[in-house]
Design an enzyme around this catalytic site. Structure first.
Site: not given
Ligand SMILES: [Zn+2]
Length: 223
Positions: A133, A94, A181, A19, A170
């Protein structure tokens, strides 16, 4: 042909869908500002405006800032000259309540082309992208073991190309966190997506193709 219509874009998609990259693209290509409600909120609070002072009271107590207040700030923000040709929203509205208020704003309902763009990628792809990542705790460089592979290794650990520091994962990119998430995203996005479908403004873009191709498809939708 000059299109005098305002382009109002709402960007939707799970974490890892790209995004941020597409928001940059839309901003540049269509000359519209990227509006973040979090940033507006901070600005009002920093400047000590009446709305900011009001919002600060809620935040001080650890409460969410009520939607009415957020929308008052938003209505003020879209009066600025840079919003003449539209605006881009990412992560806002949201939920369905906010989406209803959003469509009731004069700015959105009057002579605007509203497009909600969903960058669609399956959960297992999100997990694959994010869990690969790696980041450098020293110079903050970001790597990805699939498409931006660090060159050096020490044993099984990857090292930063820039500074040689051992790379880390992370907390946000740990599989369990990613799954959480994704849950949060699906719970909120499901009803929101249905709402945008009913409003006839939802466009789905396949996020599994290259970033450039996603941009091209988004441009086609917004043109
Ligand atoms: Zn580094």
């Amino acid at each position: 042909m000059i299109d005098t219509k305002k382009r109002i874009v709402v960007l939707l998609g799970p974490p890892g869908a790209g995004k941020g990259t597409q928001a940059e693209f839309i901003k540049e290509r269509f000359h519209i500002p990227h509006i973040s409600t979090g940033e507006i909120l901070r600005e009002h609070i920093d400047k000590g405006t009446p709305l900011g002072i009001e919002a600060d009271k809620f935040m001080h107590k650890g409460d969410l800032v009520p939607d009415d207040l957020v929308f008052d700030m938003l209505k003020e923000r879209v009066q600025h000259k840079d919003c003449t040709h539209g605006a881009l929203f990412d992560g806002f509205p949201r939920n369905v309540d906010q989406a209803e208020m959003f469509f009731q704003m004069d700015y959105v309902s009057s002579n605007a082309k509203v497009s909600a763009i969903l960058i669609d990628i399956p959960d297992d792809e999100v997990i694959k992208r994010l869990s690969n990542r790696r980041y450098c705790p020293n110079c903050k460089s970001i790597y990805n073991l699939i498409h931006k592979v660090p060159q050096k290794k020490a044993g099984t650990a990857f090292l930063c190309d820039n500074c040689g520091t051992e790379l880390e994962i992370r907390d946000d990119d740990k599989v369990e966190t990613i799954k959480n998430r994704l849950n949060v995203f699906h719970n909120a996005a499901g009803p929101l997506i249905d709402y945008f479908i009913r409003k006839n403004v939802l466009h789905k873009v396949n996020g599994m193709i290259s970033l450039e191709e996603v941009s091209r498809q988004i441009a086609k939708i917004l043109e």
